[in-house]
Design a protein around this motif. Structure first.
Motif, PDB file in Angstrom:
ATOM      1  N   LEU A   1      43.676 -54.950  40.019  1.00 60.98           N
ATOM      2  CA  LEU A   1      44.459 -54.256  38.988  1.00 60.98           C
ATOM      3  C   LEU A   1      43.940 -52.850  38.769  1.00 60.98           C
ATOM      4  N   TRP A   2      42.618 -52.717  38.737  1.00 64.52           N
ATOM      5  CA  TRP A   2      42.030 -51.420  38.419  1.00 64.52           C
ATOM      6  C   TRP A   2      42.114 -50.435  39.586  1.00 64.52           C
ATOM      7  N   LEU A   3      41.924 -50.929  40.803  1.00 69.68           N
ATOM      8  CA  LEU A   3      41.816 -50.014  41.949  1.00 69.68           C
ATOM      9  C   LEU A   3      43.081 -49.973  42.794  1.00 69.68           C
ATOM     10  N   GLY A   4      43.996 -50.874  42.521  1.00 71.79           N
ATOM     11  CA  GLY A   4      45.255 -50.879  43.273  1.00 71.79           C
ATOM     12  C   GLY A   4      45.141 -51.662  44.575  1.00 71.79           C
ATOM     13  N   ILE A   5      46.297 -51.806  45.228  1.00 74.08           N
ATOM     14  CA  ILE A   5      46.344 -52.534  46.486  1.00 74.08           C
ATOM     15  C   ILE A   5      45.604 -51.731  47.550  1.00 74.08           C
ATOM     16  N   GLY A   6      44.799 -52.409  48.360  1.00 76.00           N
ATOM     17  CA  GLY A   6      44.041 -51.694  49.390  1.00 76.00           C
ATOM     18  C   GLY A   6      42.741 -52.428  49.621  1.00 76.00           C
ATOM     19  N   LEU A   7      41.869 -51.815  50.419  1.00 80.85           N
ATOM     20  CA  LEU A   7      40.634 -52.505  50.766  1.00 80.85           C
ATOM     21  C   LEU A   7      39.521 -52.293  49.738  1.00 80.85           C
ATOM     22  N   GLU A   8      39.704 -51.292  48.845  1.00 77.96           N
ATOM     23  CA  GLU A   8      38.621 -50.970  47.913  1.00 77.96           C
ATOM     24  C   GLU A   8      38.293 -52.163  47.010  1.00 77.96           C
ATOM     25  N   ALA A   9      39.333 -52.765  46.436  1.00 78.65           N
ATOM     26  CA  ALA A   9      39.099 -53.853  45.487  1.00 78.65           C
ATOM     27  C   ALA A   9      38.384 -55.040  46.134  1.00 78.65           C
ATOM     28  N   PRO A  10      38.902 -55.559  47.256  1.00 82.12           N
ATOM     29  CA  PRO A  10      38.159 -56.672  47.868  1.00 82.12           C
ATOM     30  C   PRO A  10      36.765 -56.265  48.311  1.00 82.12           C
ATOM     31  N   PHE A  11      36.612 -55.027  48.788  1.00 85.59           N
ATOM     32  CA  PHE A  11      35.292 -54.580  49.215  1.00 85.59           C
ATOM     33  C   PHE A  11      34.298 -54.678  48.062  1.00 85.59           C
ATOM     34  N   LEU A  12      34.718 -54.172  46.922  1.00 88.64           N
ATOM     35  CA  LEU A  12      33.836 -54.166  45.764  1.00 88.64           C
ATOM     36  C   LEU A  12      33.541 -55.593  45.282  1.00 88.64           C
ATOM     37  N   ALA A  13      34.587 -56.409  45.224  1.00 87.54           N
ATOM     38  CA  ALA A  13      34.405 -57.786  44.749  1.00 87.54           C
ATOM     39  C   ALA A  13      33.452 -58.543  45.670  1.00 87.54           C
ATOM     40  N   LEU A  14      33.641 -58.334  46.986  1.00 90.54           N
ATOM     41  CA  LEU A  14      32.787 -59.028  47.937  1.00 90.54           C
ATOM     42  C   LEU A  14      31.341 -58.524  47.848  1.00 90.54           C
ATOM     43  N   LEU A  15      31.203 -57.226  47.599  1.00 88.39           N
ATOM     44  CA  LEU A  15      29.861 -56.668  47.489  1.00 88.39           C
ATOM     45  C   LEU A  15      29.133 -57.289  46.285  1.00 88.39           C
ATOM     46  N   VAL A  16      29.867 -57.443  45.191  1.00 87.10           N
ATOM     47  CA  VAL A  16      29.275 -58.052  43.997  1.00 87.10           C
ATOM     48  C   VAL A  16      28.800 -59.475  44.312  1.00 87.10           C
ATOM     49  N   LEU A  17      29.558 -60.159  45.170  1.00 83.87           N
ATOM     50  CA  LEU A  17      29.181 -61.524  45.528  1.00 83.87           C
ATOM     51  C   LEU A  17      28.016 -61.563  46.505  1.00 83.87           C
TER      52      LEU A  17
END
Lengths: 214, 237, 270
Positions: free
Chosen positions: B83-99
């Motif tokens: 929601l915050w970063l929009g559709i694209g690779l940024e959001a999953p990248f960040l979420a995965l990094l947090v994990l």
């Protein structure tokens, strides 16, 4: 906060759904893993296949497992049985190893003393091995509890309702309050159940407290 | 069982391995994306974890972070970042990094901390610099545990990268979600089986690397060192 | 009476722990099996309550082959004292002592009440009853171990390195108390130790074992000291060392006993 107060009823229902999906797998995996762990700890012949098997099981990602389980067991995709089965499998994947370590941690001289005082095999298991395996078993159970609560949310993408529904709904309808509520509640439920495990263990293992105070 | 057979047929159908949406491409995408995340997590987590293990400062923080991270729901992170970063690779990248970060941190920290303090003291006594102690003594001895941390991070990431397709059309989650939307059960199940196999293969590779590292760190820890008499005597209960 | 008749123990890997061992332990006597590690002494002890089964030969109690008895019942009928007490860490002192009576179906309350009496008997304050083993000193744990072994009032006590884990001063004290207790209760006691002094301090009869539980010599402590059968026994009991070769020296009209290094150890009473 505004969103939450308007949707309190739905959130409450999802919270209840979430608990119904997370508590049975935690208990089931404990009940299944304790005898398997004892078997693995007591017999080198069983140890390797059991631990390798459950270790590989743990490697399977959750979402695919939620889809494979109904196909293998013949459940419908969106039934609670799917979630409970898949999460029980995960729980066992962690707990069988944990239980094996727990039973291996029971000192040999204590086993010897129990045998010498005439405990039967059954008495030895219930009255000596299981209580003494308790502390190590507890640490695995806590991991399983927390990760089960978190994994339940994944079911939302295949339409199984839980706190995870707040994520999928919030994403589709662009409401970040919904998602944040979901994250916070999931973490709170995880820690609450974790605390419950710790309290139950403290009640069941009084000697642990006495000894750490000494 | 029919469903499984159909899923395997879908997997083996050459059509699905050709063209723009070829499964081979999806596998590479999935693995490549996961690898980037794990590498970034390693680049941050290993130095920080090693430092904490070496100095002993910040122990409590590591334990709290790794414990808390387990409770964080992956899907929640993915959707909120989406929601915050929009559709694209940024959001999953960040979420995965947090994990991925907590297990890498924990592995590096626990690995370095588990190195026998007497060994480190001896290294210091014979005149090694702190830097030499870290790279020549602590890291090689800690390697098995550090790799263990990377292993659980990699598993976590590969697993969650499937879920990432929910917010951005990438990796092996794509056919999975497409199958779900279009009620093509064979596609959905086939993709699931493929991800599971992929995770298992990665897991096995890490197991091999980890046991190789263990052999280097503890070269003589073989079976001949088993206690001779005590281990043999079992109580007839 | 405990009778070992040609017992033999060979493990699957071919090691022989006990080679055709025979011995009679008379009732109400204390017999010490003494030897270094590998002498098979602990294996022998465990054959009595069937924690180890002999490969051949029989162990019998009052003429009954132990193999004909139920293993669990047999163990409950024999007191067993382990090194460091062998207490169950998750049970209080009183519950540890009450273990066997409770297993035998006695009410917990009654068994605990009896346990308090036993604690006094082994010289422990009953205030310790509700503590856990980890909260006790080594010597206290050892006493609880003895109390537990006595709880079901068994005829036989087996003791495995009973006082090996405590410091020398406490050990001397425990040995003295054990002798006093035995004078009172008159059990049939078999104990194993690697410590010849302990064997001499407690045993009515001492059996010195070589590797594979071969009997090097048996007899009363005095007989063994007076006449070691061979060099092995002589070395083992330390015959010829300063500590064991005492002489008398007259000092001010009294006979003072001195050791090989001329250090006085006591005065001879007439």
């Amino acid at each position: 906060m505004n969103w939450l107060s308007q949707n309190l009823h739905i959130v409450g229902q999802l919270l209840a759904d979430h608990l119904v999906l997370s508590i049975p797998p935690i208990l089931l995996s404990l009940i299944i893993s304790v005898p398997l762990g004892r078997l693995a700890a007591g017999s080198p012949r069983w140890r390797t296949p059991l631990l390798t098997g459950t270790g590989l099981l743990y490697a399977i990602p959750s979402l695919p497992l939620f889809i494979i389980v109904p196909a293998v067991f013949g459940f419908s995709l969106r039934s609670p049985a799917t979630m409970i089965t898949a999460l029980t499998l995960y729980g066992c994947a962690l707990l069988v190893r944990g239980a094996a370590d727990a039973f291996s941690s029971v000192p040999q001289d204590v086993r010897l003393a129990a045998a010498a005082t005439g405990h039967s095999r059954w008495g030895m298991f219930w009255k000596v091995e299981l209580p003494l395996a308790g502390p190590v078993l507890l640490s695995s159970l806590r991991v399983v509890t927390v990760s089960t609560v978190s994994l339940v949310t994944v079911g939302a993408v295949i339409g199984i309702s839980s706190l995870g529904t707040l994520f999928t709904d919030g994403f589709q309808r662009n409401i970040d309050a919904s998602i944040i509520t979901g994250i916070v509640l999931t973490v709170v439920v995880a820690f609450a159940l974790d605390a419950l495990c710790v309290l139950a263990a403290r009640w069941a293992m009084p000697w642990q407290r006495a000894v750490s105070r000494a | 069982m029919n469903l499984l057979i159909e899923a395997v047929q879908w997997l083996l159908d050459p059509v699905n391995w050709q063209g723009e949406n070829a499964l081979g491409m999806r596998i590479l995408e999935h693995l490549g994306f996961s690898a980037v995340v794990v590498l970034v997590a390693a680049a941050i987590g290993i130095p920080v974890g090693t430092l904490i293990g070496h100095t002993g400062r910040g122990r409590g923080a590591i334990i709290a972070i790794t414990g808390g991270a387990r409770a964080l729901p992956t899907l929640g992170l993915l959707t909120i970042f989406g929601l915050w970063l929009g559709i694209g690779l940024e959001a999953p990248f960040l979420a995965l990094l947090v994990l991925a970060l907590p297990p890498v941190l924990a592995g590096a920290y626990a690995g370095v901390e588990s190195v026998d303090r007497a060994t480190v003291g001896a290294a210091r006594a014979i005149g090694l610099t702190e830097r030499q102690i870290l790279t020549g003594v602590e890291l090689p001895l800690a390697a098995p545990v550090i790799i263990g941390g990377l292993r659980s991070a990699a598993l976590q990431v590969i697993s969650t990268a499937t879920l990432a397709a929910y917010i951005s059309d990438t990796g092996l989650g794509r056919p999975l979600f497409t199958g779900m939307k279009t009620q093509q059960y064979d596609m959905m199940l086939g993709a699931s089986i493929l991800v599971a196999l992929l995770a298992l293969i990665v897991e096995l590779c890490f197991q091999l690397v980890q046991s190789a590292a263990t052999r280097r760190a503890e070269p003589h820890n073989g079976h001949q060192h088993r206690a001779h008499s005590g281990a043999r005597e079992r109580i007839a209960a | 009476m405990i009778e070992f008749d040609a017992v033999h123990k060979e493990y699957p890997d071919g090691t022989v722990a006990v080679e055709r061992f025979s011995l009679i332990v008379p009732s109400h006597r204390v017999v010490a099996l003494v030897g270094s590690s590998g002498s098979g002494k602990t294996t022998l002890l465990r054959m009595v309550n069937r924690m180890v089964e002999p490969s051949s030969g029989t162990v019998s109690i009052d003429g009954v082959d132990v193999r004909s008895m139920d293993r669990v019942k047999l163990r409950r009928s024999i007191g067993y004292v382990l090194q460091a007490g062998g207490l169950l860490p998750h049970r209080t002192v009183a519950d540890n002592v009450a273990t066997v009576p409770v297993l035998e179906g006695r009410s917990r309350r009654q068994a605990r009440a009896d346990a308090l009496g036993l604690l006094e008997r082994v010289g422990l304050d009953t205030a310790l009853a509700d503590r856990y083993p980890a909260q006790l000193s080594g010597g206290q744990q050892q006493r609880v171990g003895v109390a537990r072994a006595l709880a079901a009032d068994p005829n036989i006590l087996l003791m495995d390195e009973p006082f090996g884990a405590v410091d020398p001063i406490v050990r001397d004290q425990l040995q003295a108390e054990m002798r006093a207790l035995q004078a009172d209760i008159g059990k049939t006691i078999v104990f194993v130790t690697h410590d010849i002094d302990e064997a001499f301090a407690l045993g009515d009869e001492v059996v010195v074992l070589r590797t594979g539980a071969e009997i090097a010599q048996r007899g009363a402590p005095a007989e063994i000291l007076a006449n070691p059968a061979d060099d092995f026994v002589s070395d083992f009991v330390g015959a010829g060392t300063a500590q064991r070769t005492l002489r008398i020296r007259e000092v001010d009209g009294r006979s003072v006993v001195v050791d090989g290094d001329d250090r006085p150890t006591g005065v001879l009473e007439r």
